[in-house]
Design a protein around this motif. Structure first.
Motif, PDB file in Angstrom:
ATOM      1  N   VAL A  79       0.828  -1.193   0.000  1.00  0.00           N
ATOM      2  CA  VAL A  79       0.000   0.000   0.000  1.00  0.00           C
ATOM      3  C   VAL A  79       0.868   1.251   0.000  1.00  0.00           C
ATOM      4  O   VAL A  79       1.885   1.307   0.692  1.00  0.00           O
ATOM      5  CB  VAL A  79      -0.910   0.030   1.251  1.00  0.00           C
ATOM      6  CG1 VAL A  79      -1.650   1.356   1.340  1.00  0.00           C
ATOM      7  CG2 VAL A  79      -1.913  -1.116   1.227  1.00  0.00           C
ATOM      8  N   ILE A 107      -5.038  -1.102  -7.302  1.00  0.00           N
ATOM      9  CA  ILE A 107      -6.064  -0.065  -7.378  1.00  0.00           C
ATOM     10  C   ILE A 107      -5.349   1.265  -7.130  1.00  0.00           C
ATOM     11  O   ILE A 107      -4.747   1.442  -6.074  1.00  0.00           O
ATOM     12  CB  ILE A 107      -7.131  -0.281  -6.287  1.00  0.00           C
ATOM     13  CG1 ILE A 107      -7.775  -1.668  -6.447  1.00  0.00           C
ATOM     14  CG2 ILE A 107      -8.185   0.805  -6.332  1.00  0.00           C
ATOM     15  CD1 ILE A 107      -8.746  -2.031  -5.311  1.00  0.00           C
ATOM     16  N   THR A 150     -17.099   5.302  -6.965  1.00  0.00           N
ATOM     17  CA  THR A 150     -17.921   6.019  -5.998  1.00  0.00           C
ATOM     18  C   THR A 150     -18.118   7.452  -6.504  1.00  0.00           C
ATOM     19  O   THR A 150     -17.150   8.197  -6.661  1.00  0.00           O
ATOM     20  CB  THR A 150     -17.214   6.041  -4.628  1.00  0.00           C
ATOM     21  OG1 THR A 150     -17.018   4.700  -4.214  1.00  0.00           O
ATOM     22  CG2 THR A 150     -18.025   6.791  -3.602  1.00  0.00           C
TER      23      THR A 150
HETATM   24  C1  BLA Z   1     -10.505   0.985  -3.365  1.00  0.00           C
HETATM   25  N1  BLA Z   1      -9.623   3.327  -3.257  1.00  0.00           N
HETATM   26  C2  BLA Z   1     -10.456   2.358  -3.746  1.00  0.00           C
HETATM   27  C3  BLA Z   1     -11.302   2.940  -4.740  1.00  0.00           C
HETATM   28  C4  BLA Z   1     -10.969   4.294  -4.785  1.00  0.00           C
HETATM   29  C5  BLA Z   1      -9.937   4.525  -3.851  1.00  0.00           C
HETATM   30  C6  BLA Z   1     -11.603   5.323  -5.698  1.00  0.00           C
HETATM   31  C7  BLA Z   1     -12.329   2.181  -5.561  1.00  0.00           C
HETATM   32  C8  BLA Z   1     -13.601   2.019  -4.841  1.00  0.00           C
HETATM   33  C9  BLA Z   1     -14.491   3.239  -5.004  1.00  0.00           C
HETATM   34  O1  BLA Z   1     -15.075   3.443  -6.071  1.00  0.00           O
HETATM   35  O2  BLA Z   1     -14.600   4.019  -4.045  1.00  0.00           O
HETATM   36  C10 BLA Z   1      -9.239   5.743  -3.517  1.00  0.00           C
HETATM   37  N2  BLA Z   1     -11.075   7.374  -3.324  1.00  0.00           N
HETATM   38  C11 BLA Z   1      -9.763   7.026  -3.312  1.00  0.00           C
HETATM   39  C12 BLA Z   1      -8.981   8.219  -3.072  1.00  0.00           C
HETATM   40  C13 BLA Z   1      -9.862   9.266  -2.954  1.00  0.00           C
HETATM   41  C14 BLA Z   1     -11.186   8.725  -3.103  1.00  0.00           C
HETATM   42  C15 BLA Z   1      -7.512   8.289  -2.960  1.00  0.00           C
HETATM   43  O3  BLA Z   1     -12.245   9.386  -3.036  1.00  0.00           O
HETATM   44  C16 BLA Z   1      -9.500  10.659  -2.719  1.00  0.00           C
HETATM   45  C17 BLA Z   1     -10.378  11.660  -2.685  1.00  0.00           C
HETATM   46  N3  BLA Z   1      -6.441   2.282  -0.502  1.00  0.00           N
HETATM   47  C18 BLA Z   1      -5.578   3.199  -0.002  1.00  0.00           C
HETATM   48  C19 BLA Z   1      -5.026   2.711   1.226  1.00  0.00           C
HETATM   49  C20 BLA Z   1      -5.573   1.458   1.446  1.00  0.00           C
HETATM   50  C21 BLA Z   1      -6.477   1.227   0.337  1.00  0.00           C
HETATM   51  C22 BLA Z   1      -4.063   3.470   2.084  1.00  0.00           C
HETATM   52  O4  BLA Z   1      -5.323   4.262  -0.519  1.00  0.00           O
HETATM   53  C23 BLA Z   1      -5.367   0.514   2.524  1.00  0.00           C
HETATM   54  C24 BLA Z   1      -4.733   0.809   3.666  1.00  0.00           C
HETATM   55  C25 BLA Z   1      -7.278   0.099   0.185  1.00  0.00           C
HETATM   56  N4  BLA Z   1      -8.754   0.879  -1.633  1.00  0.00           N
HETATM   57  C26 BLA Z   1      -8.307  -0.035  -0.763  1.00  0.00           C
HETATM   58  C27 BLA Z   1      -9.066  -1.256  -0.938  1.00  0.00           C
HETATM   59  C28 BLA Z   1      -9.959  -1.026  -1.966  1.00  0.00           C
HETATM   60  C29 BLA Z   1      -9.760   0.348  -2.370  1.00  0.00           C
HETATM   61  C30 BLA Z   1      -8.881  -2.524  -0.119  1.00  0.00           C
HETATM   62  C31 BLA Z   1     -10.955  -1.999  -2.601  1.00  0.00           C
HETATM   63  C32 BLA Z   1     -12.110  -2.281  -1.740  1.00  0.00           C
HETATM   64  C33 BLA Z   1     -13.165  -1.202  -1.795  1.00  0.00           C
HETATM   65  O5  BLA Z   1     -13.520  -0.714  -2.881  1.00  0.00           O
HETATM   66  O6  BLA Z   1     -13.658  -0.838  -0.714  1.00  0.00           O
END
Ligand code: BLA
Length: 299
Positions: A79, A107, A150
């Motif tokens: 990460v 991602i 989202t």
């Molecule tokens: C998934 N992280 C996602 C997704 C986005 C982001 C867009 C896809 C899911 C979605 O559509 O929401 C990131 N979203 C962001 C960012 C902003 C935003 C940066 O709105 C800024 C405004 N991701 C990380 C860290 C971890 C992480 C630090 O940046 C873990 C410690 C995990 N991100 C993570 C995981 C998923 C994900 C596990 C897939 C699971 C999920 O969609 O919940």
């Protein structure tokens, strides 16, 4: 070898390598001093033995907070959460590099997140993004749009955002590393050129815009469940509010529901859903000029 494992460990190296590169580049332009939040989180450790946390935070004359969190699980998840926030005397975009790499996929969100919505605020868009469109054009071809997202997140993204889901191959991570370094150099460039605001109203406006962003991310960041799993709920909460999104409790007094009332539930608590609008934007919702073209796709 299927490539997955090799790609992931390669990615781990690159994230650390990127952090190293970014700090080195920053030091060429300004003087970094450790941020007070380092003390508590520098030596943070995961419950699981195979997991290493690397947390660093600094400030500099124009930079309120530059912080980096890298998590590496041996042969598993990697990460990166790297961000830079300016002092409120500047309306600089927020540098945002987020990558979550598992053996299955990476991602990624990479952006200079705008302090002000670039669809409604043309001046802000011209000021910071016009010059960056060629960069966005180059990398959005190499790192294709990650599909429906989202919808709320779009408000925090700029026309140059890279939102992508990649197979964790060596080649993809090479391109990603190059995008990370190019975007960070672009941020340093605008940081260097930024002129200090003196109007009290403008500074207050910048402060609130940054606070709104911090409030959103501290509440709804997709990384939170994993952090909770790795370090426990209480420390994860502290990490989010005192390190990753430090300022959420000091830059302003408005609450999450003041900024995002659509999340209010009848009993006055915040709806735990990440999104009220659901996911949308199957394709990149900006054209090559940075003009928003996503309305047709919404819903
Ligand atoms: C998934 N992280 C996602 C997704 C986005 C982001 C867009 C896809 C899911 C979605 O559509 O929401 C990131 N979203 C962001 C960012 C902003 C935003 C940066 O709105 C800024 C405004 N991701 C990380 C860290 C971890 C992480 C630090 O940046 C873990 C410690 C995990 N991100 C993570 C995981 C998923 C994900 C596990 C897939 C699971 C999920 O969609 O919940």
């Amino acid at each position: 070898m299927s490539g997955g494992g090799a790609g992931v460990s390669g990615a781990g190296c690159s994230y650390q390598k990127f952090v190293h590169f970014a700090l080195e580049q920053t030091r060429l332009r300004t003087t970094l001093v450790p941020h007070p939040s380092q003390e508590k989180f520098k030596f943070i450790r995961a419950n699981e033995e195979n997991t290493v946390f690397n947390a660093l935070s600094f400030s500099a004359p124009k930079i309120r907070l530059l912080r980096s969190l890298a998590i590496e699980q041996k042969n598993s998840v990697q990460v990166l959460d790297f961000a830079a926030f300016s002092e409120p005397e500047y309306d600089l975009p927020i540098f945002c590099a987020n990558a979550f790499t598992s053996p299955a996929r990476s991602i990624v969100v990479l952006d200079l997140n705008p302090l002000y919505d670039t669809t409604t605020n043309k001046d802000y868009r011209e000021k910071y993004y016009k010059n960056l469109m060629p960069l966005a054009h180059k990398y959005s071809k190499l790192l294709p749009w990650g599909g429906k997202i989202t919808s709320e997140s779009l408000r925090f993204f700029s026309p140059v955002v890279i939102w992508t889901i990649l197979e964790p191959t060596e080649t993809n991570h090479h391109v990603l590393y190059s995008a990370l370094t190019d975007y960070y150099k672009a941020w340093l460039e605008v940081m260097d050129e930024a002129a200090q605001e003196i109007s009290k109203e403008t500074i207050e406006r910048n402060t609130e815009a940054q606070h709104r962003y911090l409030t959103w991310r501290a509440e709804k960041d997709p990384g939170y469940p994993l952090l909770k799993k790795l370090i426990g709920e209480s420390l994860a909460k502290d990490l989010v509010t005192e390190f990753l999104f430090e300022g959420v409790n000091s830059l302003g007094t408005k609450s999450f529901l003041d900024y995002f009332p659509e999340y209010a539930q009848a009993d006055g608590t915040v709806n735990k859903k990440r999104s009220m609008m659901g996911k949308s934007f199957e394709t990149r919702p900006w054209d090559a000029h940075g003009e928003f073209i996503g309305y047709a796709d919404e819903g």
